[in-house]
Design a protein around this motif. Structure first.
Motif, PDB file in Angstrom:
ATOM      1  N   ARG A  15       0.840  -1.206   0.000  1.00  0.00           N
ATOM      2  CA  ARG A  15       0.000   0.000   0.000  1.00  0.00           C
ATOM      3  C   ARG A  15       0.871   1.250   0.000  1.00  0.00           C
ATOM      4  O   ARG A  15       0.610   2.199  -0.741  1.00  0.00           O
ATOM      5  N   GLN A  16       1.933   1.270   0.806  1.00  0.00           N
ATOM      6  CA  GLN A  16       2.830   2.424   0.854  1.00  0.00           C
ATOM      7  C   GLN A  16       3.516   2.669  -0.485  1.00  0.00           C
ATOM      8  O   GLN A  16       3.799   3.807  -0.845  1.00  0.00           O
ATOM      9  N   ARG A  17       3.761   1.604  -1.234  1.00  0.00           N
ATOM     10  CA  ARG A  17       4.386   1.724  -2.551  1.00  0.00           C
ATOM     11  C   ARG A  17       3.380   2.128  -3.633  1.00  0.00           C
ATOM     12  O   ARG A  17       3.735   2.344  -4.778  1.00  0.00           O
ATOM     13  N   GLY A  18       2.103   2.195  -3.270  1.00  0.00           N
ATOM     14  CA  GLY A  18       1.063   2.575  -4.223  1.00  0.00           C
ATOM     15  C   GLY A  18       0.641   1.438  -5.135  1.00  0.00           C
ATOM     16  O   GLY A  18       0.121   1.674  -6.216  1.00  0.00           O
ATOM     17  N   HIS A  19       0.822   0.194  -4.682  1.00  0.00           N
ATOM     18  CA  HIS A  19       0.505  -0.966  -5.504  1.00  0.00           C
ATOM     19  C   HIS A  19      -0.768  -1.694  -5.101  1.00  0.00           C
ATOM     20  O   HIS A  19      -0.991  -2.821  -5.523  1.00  0.00           O
ATOM     21  N   ILE A  20      -1.592  -1.055  -4.313  1.00  0.00           N
ATOM     22  CA  ILE A  20      -2.875  -1.646  -3.912  1.00  0.00           C
ATOM     23  C   ILE A  20      -3.996  -0.878  -4.607  1.00  0.00           C
ATOM     24  O   ILE A  20      -4.032   0.351  -4.587  1.00  0.00           O
ATOM     25  N   VAL A  21      -4.896  -1.603  -5.221  1.00  0.00           N
ATOM     26  CA  VAL A  21      -6.080  -1.003  -5.840  1.00  0.00           C
ATOM     27  C   VAL A  21      -7.256  -1.285  -4.914  1.00  0.00           C
ATOM     28  O   VAL A  21      -7.569  -2.439  -4.631  1.00  0.00           O
ATOM     29  N   SER A  22      -7.882  -0.237  -4.423  1.00  0.00           N
ATOM     30  CA  SER A  22      -9.048  -0.384  -3.541  1.00  0.00           C
ATOM     31  C   SER A  22     -10.306  -0.010  -4.309  1.00  0.00           C
ATOM     32  O   SER A  22     -10.386   1.073  -4.891  1.00  0.00           O
ATOM     33  N   LEU A  23     -11.262  -0.913  -4.282  1.00  0.00           N
ATOM     34  CA  LEU A  23     -12.535  -0.689  -4.970  1.00  0.00           C
ATOM     35  C   LEU A  23     -13.651  -0.885  -3.952  1.00  0.00           C
ATOM     36  O   LEU A  23     -13.897  -1.996  -3.506  1.00  0.00           O
ATOM     37  N   ASP A  24     -14.288   0.191  -3.580  1.00  0.00           N
ATOM     38  CA  ASP A  24     -15.281   0.146  -2.510  1.00  0.00           C
ATOM     39  C   ASP A  24     -16.692  -0.197  -2.985  1.00  0.00           C
ATOM     40  O   ASP A  24     -17.486  -0.688  -2.206  1.00  0.00           O
ATOM     41  N   LEU A  25     -16.988   0.075  -4.226  1.00  0.00           N
ATOM     42  CA  LEU A  25     -18.325  -0.169  -4.740  1.00  0.00           C
ATOM     43  C   LEU A  25     -18.329  -1.373  -5.678  1.00  0.00           C
ATOM     44  O   LEU A  25     -17.407  -1.553  -6.491  1.00  0.00           O
ATOM     45  N   GLU A  27     -20.009  -1.935  -8.285  1.00  0.00           N
ATOM     46  CA  GLU A  27     -19.992  -1.513  -9.676  1.00  0.00           C
ATOM     47  C   GLU A  27     -18.564  -1.234 -10.143  1.00  0.00           C
ATOM     48  O   GLU A  27     -18.190  -1.536 -11.270  1.00  0.00           O
ATOM     49  N   ASN A  28     -17.755  -0.661  -9.249  1.00  0.00           N
ATOM     50  CA  ASN A  28     -16.361  -0.386  -9.589  1.00  0.00           C
ATOM     51  C   ASN A  28     -15.562  -1.680  -9.736  1.00  0.00           C
ATOM     52  O   ASN A  28     -14.678  -1.780 -10.592  1.00  0.00           O
ATOM     53  N   VAL A  29     -15.880  -2.660  -8.902  1.00  0.00           N
ATOM     54  CA  VAL A  29     -15.225  -3.971  -9.000  1.00  0.00           C
ATOM     55  C   VAL A  29     -15.547  -4.608 -10.348  1.00  0.00           C
ATOM     56  O   VAL A  29     -14.660  -5.126 -11.037  1.00  0.00           O
ATOM     57  N   LEU A  30     -16.811  -4.586 -10.717  1.00  0.00           N
ATOM     58  CA  LEU A  30     -17.214  -5.164 -12.003  1.00  0.00           C
ATOM     59  C   LEU A  30     -16.523  -4.476 -13.177  1.00  0.00           C
ATOM     60  O   LEU A  30     -16.049  -5.147 -14.109  1.00  0.00           O
ATOM     61  N   ALA A  31     -16.453  -3.162 -13.134  1.00  0.00           N
ATOM     62  CA  ALA A  31     -15.814  -2.416 -14.218  1.00  0.00           C
ATOM     63  C   ALA A  31     -14.319  -2.732 -14.286  1.00  0.00           C
ATOM     64  O   ALA A  31     -13.767  -2.935 -15.369  1.00  0.00           O
ATOM     65  N   PHE A  32     -13.675  -2.810 -13.139  1.00  0.00           N
ATOM     66  CA  PHE A  32     -12.247  -3.120 -13.091  1.00  0.00           C
ATOM     67  C   PHE A  32     -11.986  -4.528 -13.611  1.00  0.00           C
ATOM     68  O   PHE A  32     -11.090  -4.759 -14.423  1.00  0.00           O
ATOM     69  N   ALA A  33     -12.791  -5.482 -13.146  1.00  0.00           N
ATOM     70  CA  ALA A  33     -12.629  -6.885 -13.553  1.00  0.00           C
ATOM     71  C   ALA A  33     -12.910  -7.082 -15.042  1.00  0.00           C
ATOM     72  O   ALA A  33     -12.357  -7.991 -15.662  1.00  0.00           O
ATOM     73  N   ALA A  34     -13.752  -6.253 -15.616  1.00  0.00           N
ATOM     74  CA  ALA A  34     -14.025  -6.343 -17.046  1.00  0.00           C
ATOM     75  C   ALA A  34     -12.836  -5.834 -17.870  1.00  0.00           C
ATOM     76  O   ALA A  34     -12.658  -6.229 -19.022  1.00  0.00           O
ATOM     77  N   GLN A  35     -12.016  -4.999 -17.258  1.00  0.00           N
ATOM     78  CA  GLN A  35     -10.890  -4.391 -17.963  1.00  0.00           C
ATOM     79  C   GLN A  35      -9.573  -5.127 -17.722  1.00  0.00           C
ATOM     80  O   GLN A  35      -8.710  -5.155 -18.604  1.00  0.00           O
ATOM     81  N   TYR A  36      -9.404  -5.734 -16.539  1.00  0.00           N
ATOM     82  CA  TYR A  36      -8.138  -6.363 -16.182  1.00  0.00           C
ATOM     83  C   TYR A  36      -8.353  -7.785 -15.658  1.00  0.00           C
ATOM     84  O   TYR A  36      -9.293  -8.031 -14.917  1.00  0.00           O
ATOM     85  N   PRO A  37      -7.442  -8.700 -15.995  1.00  0.00           N
ATOM     86  CA  PRO A  37      -7.497 -10.028 -15.377  1.00  0.00           C
ATOM     87  C   PRO A  37      -7.020  -9.933 -13.930  1.00  0.00           C
ATOM     88  O   PRO A  37      -6.096  -9.169 -13.618  1.00  0.00           O
ATOM     89  N   ILE A  38      -7.668 -10.672 -13.044  1.00  0.00           N
ATOM     90  CA  ILE A  38      -7.382 -10.586 -11.614  1.00  0.00           C
ATOM     91  C   ILE A  38      -7.040 -11.968 -11.076  1.00  0.00           C
ATOM     92  O   ILE A  38      -7.712 -12.953 -11.385  1.00  0.00           O
ATOM     93  N   LEU A  39      -6.015 -12.025 -10.245  1.00  0.00           N
ATOM     94  CA  LEU A  39      -5.628 -13.252  -9.552  1.00  0.00           C
ATOM     95  C   LEU A  39      -5.619 -12.951  -8.062  1.00  0.00           C
ATOM     96  O   LEU A  39      -4.903 -12.055  -7.617  1.00  0.00           O
ATOM     97  N   PHE A  40      -6.435 -13.668  -7.314  1.00  0.00           N
ATOM     98  CA  PHE A  40      -6.467 -13.495  -5.854  1.00  0.00           C
ATOM     99  C   PHE A  40      -5.608 -14.572  -5.231  1.00  0.00           C
ATOM    100  O   PHE A  40      -5.746 -15.743  -5.547  1.00  0.00           O
ATOM    101  N   VAL A  41      -4.709 -14.167  -4.342  1.00  0.00           N
ATOM    102  CA  VAL A  41      -3.816 -15.103  -3.655  1.00  0.00           C
ATOM    103  C   VAL A  41      -3.998 -14.934  -2.156  1.00  0.00           C
ATOM    104  O   VAL A  41      -3.948 -13.821  -1.641  1.00  0.00           O
ATOM    105  N   SER A  42      -4.199 -16.040  -1.486  1.00  0.00           N
ATOM    106  CA  SER A  42      -4.252 -16.051  -0.033  1.00  0.00           C
ATOM    107  C   SER A  42      -3.215 -17.052   0.460  1.00  0.00           C
ATOM    108  O   SER A  42      -3.069 -18.132  -0.121  1.00  0.00           O
ATOM    109  N   HIS A  43      -2.474 -16.686   1.459  1.00  0.00           N
ATOM    110  CA  HIS A  43      -1.438 -17.583   1.974  1.00  0.00           C
ATOM    111  C   HIS A  43      -1.279 -17.373   3.475  1.00  0.00           C
ATOM    112  O   HIS A  43      -1.641 -16.332   4.016  1.00  0.00           O
ATOM    113  N   GLN A  44      -0.715 -18.349   4.113  1.00  0.00           N
ATOM    114  CA  GLN A  44      -0.446 -18.271   5.547  1.00  0.00           C
ATOM    115  C   GLN A  44       0.942 -17.673   5.752  1.00  0.00           C
ATOM    116  O   GLN A  44       1.902 -18.061   5.084  1.00  0.00           O
ATOM    117  N   TRP A  45       1.044 -16.722   6.668  1.00  0.00           N
ATOM    118  CA  TRP A  45       2.361 -16.203   7.024  1.00  0.00           C
ATOM    119  C   TRP A  45       3.150 -17.334   7.666  1.00  0.00           C
ATOM    120  O   TRP A  45       2.634 -18.090   8.492  1.00  0.00           O
TER     121      TRP A  45
END
Length: 80
Positions: A15-25, A27-45
């Motif tokens: 986030r400090q490096r400006g590499h986090i995209v926050s989408l609160d609505l 509709e914004n998520v749908l528009a973003f996902a229609a424009q860019y491919p998204i990969l969600f990663v979850s991992h254990q520390w």
């Protein structure tokens, strides 16, 4: 940006490096996902002070992302 880190970094650092995209609505998520491919990663520390101190998860995540990009003909730089 993910590959250039060379390791998993905490969310706060990304986030400090400006590499986090926050989408609160939705509709914004749908528009973003229609424009860019998204990969969600979850991992254990793997350590209290670092998410992946021995670089166990990071290369596996990179390989999986690269395989998905190859399979679906996605330019790696466009993957979020």
């Amino acid at each position: 940006a993910f590959r250039q880190y060379g390791r998993l970094i905490p969310h706060e650092e990304a986030r400090q490096r400006g590499h986090i995209v926050s989408l609160d609505l939705y509709e914004n998520v749908l528009a973003f996902a229609a424009q860019y491919p998204i990969l969600f990663v979850s991992h254990q520390w793997l350590d209290f002070g670092a998410p992946d101190p021995e670089l166990i998860h990071y290369p596996a995540i990179c390989e999986a992302a690269e395989a998905l990009c190859a399979k679906f003909e996605i330019e790696p730089a466009s993957l979020f």
